[in-house]
Scaffold this active site. Structure first.
Site, short mmCIF file in Angstrom:
data_model
loop_
_atom_site.label_atom_id
_atom_site.label_comp_id
_atom_site.label_asym_id
_atom_site.label_seq_id
_atom_site.Cartn_x
_atom_site.Cartn_y
_atom_site.Cartn_z
N LYS A 93 73.77 7.25 -37.43
CA LYS A 93 72.48 6.99 -36.76
C LYS A 93 71.58 7.99 -36.46
CE LYS A 93 75.02 6.77 -32.48
NZ LYS A 93 76.27 7.29 -33.16
N TYR A 132 70.73 6.75 -27.86
CA TYR A 132 71.93 5.91 -27.36
C TYR A 132 71.36 5.30 -26.10
CZ TYR A 132 75.53 8.71 -29.70
OH TYR A 132 76.21 9.50 -30.63
#
Length: 372
Positions: free
Chosen positions: A138, A223
Site C-alpha cells: 500500500k 493508516y
C-alpha cells in the site's frame, strides 16, 4: 539517486505490452503437488528487495502456508545475497526487464510487489498478465484511476489482487473490530487517527513526487484513513482536509508534509485524523462510542500493538504482522477465506478514491461529498 534513475529508465523501456494469456484454472491445480499439513502452500516471489521487502522475506520464514521461492530485483548483488540466504534457485530469479517470463514458471504462485508507489500500476498489471496472483504494498497506486485499472487487469486475468494491509490481521485490532460489531461500544460517535514520524534523508524516494505520488499521506496517512474506515465500520460520506508545510526545501511541490483531514459517516460518526512527516510519537487510534471506548497506542507499528478499552487492557498475543498476513493471504487465495476486514484490490481502491479527494480538498478548501 543515479542508480534509481537508471533503474526507472530501464523499467520504462521494458513496459511494452506482452501477450495476454488469462488463467482459466486456479494456479495450484496446474502446479505440482505443494501441500503442507495446514493446506496448500503459497509460493511467493518478492519484487523489490529493499527494507520492507527484506522484512517480509524474513517474516515468511515463520509462515506455515507460505514459502519464499523467487526474487525480482534490479540489483544483481541483492539477488545473489537472497539466493544464498534463502536457497533460491537461479531459474526463479528475475530483473525488472524479464520478469514477464514468470508466466512459464510453475514454481511461482504469486508475486508480492514491494517497490516505490509509482511502479505498482505497471508491475501489477504485468504480473497479472503473466497469470500469477498479486500482493501489492500500500498504497496500491498513485490514484484511483490507476487502482481501477489494476483491479480490472487482475479480474480479466482471473488472478487475485491483494493489498498489504497487515493491520487487518493483527489480533488486538481485530478484537476492537469484533467488539464494535458486537455492539460493546454502542453507537459509534468519534474516531481519531494519528499517524506520523519525522522523516530523515531528503533524497529518499518517499520525498520524490514522481515515485511516491505525494508525501506523508501516501505513506503513513493511509493508516489513519484506512483505520477510520474499519474502526467506525462505515464508508465516509464527506470529508474536509487542510495541508500545512513548514519546510519548503525537503517537502517540494506535491510532496505533503502534514495533512489534517476530517471524515463524516452516514450514521453521524465523525473522524479527525493527522498525517505527518514532521512529528514523532504519532501512532494512536481512539474510538469512542455511547457505551465505551477503545484505544490503540502504538496502533500501526510493527509491534507489539498495545491497547485498552473501557473493559480493560487488550491481551491478545503479538505475532509477526507480515507472517500472519501472508499465511492469511494463502487462505484467501487457495481456500476462498473471507477476512474480517477485506484486503482485496477493491479495498485498496476505496482508500485511493478518498486520498484523491483529500488532496483535492487541501487545494480547494471545500467540504467534499463522497460516493461510497
Amino acid at each position: 539517486m543515479k542508480s534509481r534513475r537508471d533503474f526507472i529508465h530501464k523499467l520504462a523501456l521494458s513496459a511494452a505490452a506482452i501477450p495476454f494469456f488469462p488463467s482459466q484454472f486456479p494456479l495450484h491445480d496446474l502446479n505440482p503437488l505443494n501441500n503442507s499439513q495446514e493446506g496448500t502452500v503459497l509460493r511467493v516471489a518478492i519484487m523489490g528487495l529493499g527494507g520492507y521487502g527484506t522484512r517480509v522475506g524474513e517474516a515468511i520464514q515463520e509462515c506455515q502456508r507460505v514459502k519464499l521461492v523467487g526474487v525480482i530485483s534490479g540489483t544483481p548483488a541483492k539477488i545473489k545475497n537472497w539466493q544464498a540466504k534463502y536457497n533460491i534457485p537461479e531459474k526463479n530469479c528475475y530483473n525488472y526487464e524479464n520478469f514477464d517470463n514468470i508466466k512459464d514458471n510453475p514454481d511461482i504462485d504469486a508475486v508480492y510487489v514491494i517497490t516505490p508507489n509509482a511502479l505498482h500500476h505497471d508491475q501489477v498489471i504485468r504480473v497479472a498478465k503473466a497469470g500469477k496472483h498479486v500482493i501489492c504494498e500500500k498504497p496500491m497506486a498513485l490514484n484511483a484511476q490507476e487502482g481501477k485499472e489494476m483491479v480490472d487487469a487482475c479480474k480479466n486475468a482471473n488472478v487475485k489482487l491483494l493489498v498489504g494491509y497487515r493491520m487487518h490481521f493483527e489480533a488486538k485490532t481485530l478484537e476492537v473490530v469484533n467488539m464494535r460489531q458486537k455492539g460493546d461500544f454502542g453507537k459509534i460517535m468519534f474516531f481519531q487517527g494519528l499517524s506520523g514520524f519525522k522523516i530523515g534523508d531528503p533524497n529518499q524516494w518517499r520525498l520524490n513526487k514522481a515515485l511516491a505520488g505525494g508525501g506523508a499521506m501516501m505513506d503513513i496517512g493511509i493508516y489513519a484513513l484506512n483505520g477510520a474506515r474499519y474502526m467506525v465500520g462505515e464508508e465516509p460520506s464527506w470529508l474536509t482536509a487542510q495541508e500545512t508545510k513548514t519546510d519548503m526545501v525537503k517537502f517540494k511541490d506535491g510532496v505533503d508534509e502534514t495533512i489534517q483531514f476530517q471524515l463524516g459517516f452516514p450514521s453521524g460518526a465523525v473522524a479527525s485524523c493527522l498525517s505527518t512527516y514532521n512529528m514523532n510519537y504519532l501512532d494512536r487510534f481512539y474510538l469512542n462510542g455511547e457505551k465505551g471506548f477503545a484505544e490503540l497506542q502504538p496502533s500501526t507499528g510493527y509491534g507489539p500493538i498495545e491497547g485498552r478499552t473501557h473493559l480493560g487492557k487488550l491481551t491478545q498475543p503479538h505475532t509477526t504482522h507480515q507472517a500472519k498476513q501472508m499465511d492469511e493471504m494463502a487462505g484467501i487465495i487457495f481456500d476462498g477465506k473471507k477476512p474480517i476486514v477485506p484486503v482485496d484490490g477493491e479495498e485498496g481502491l476505496k482508500d485511493l478514491k478518498i486520498i484523491d479527494a483529500i488532496y483535492q480538498a487541501c487545494k480547494t478548501g471545500e467540504k467534499l461529498k463522497l460516493n461510497s
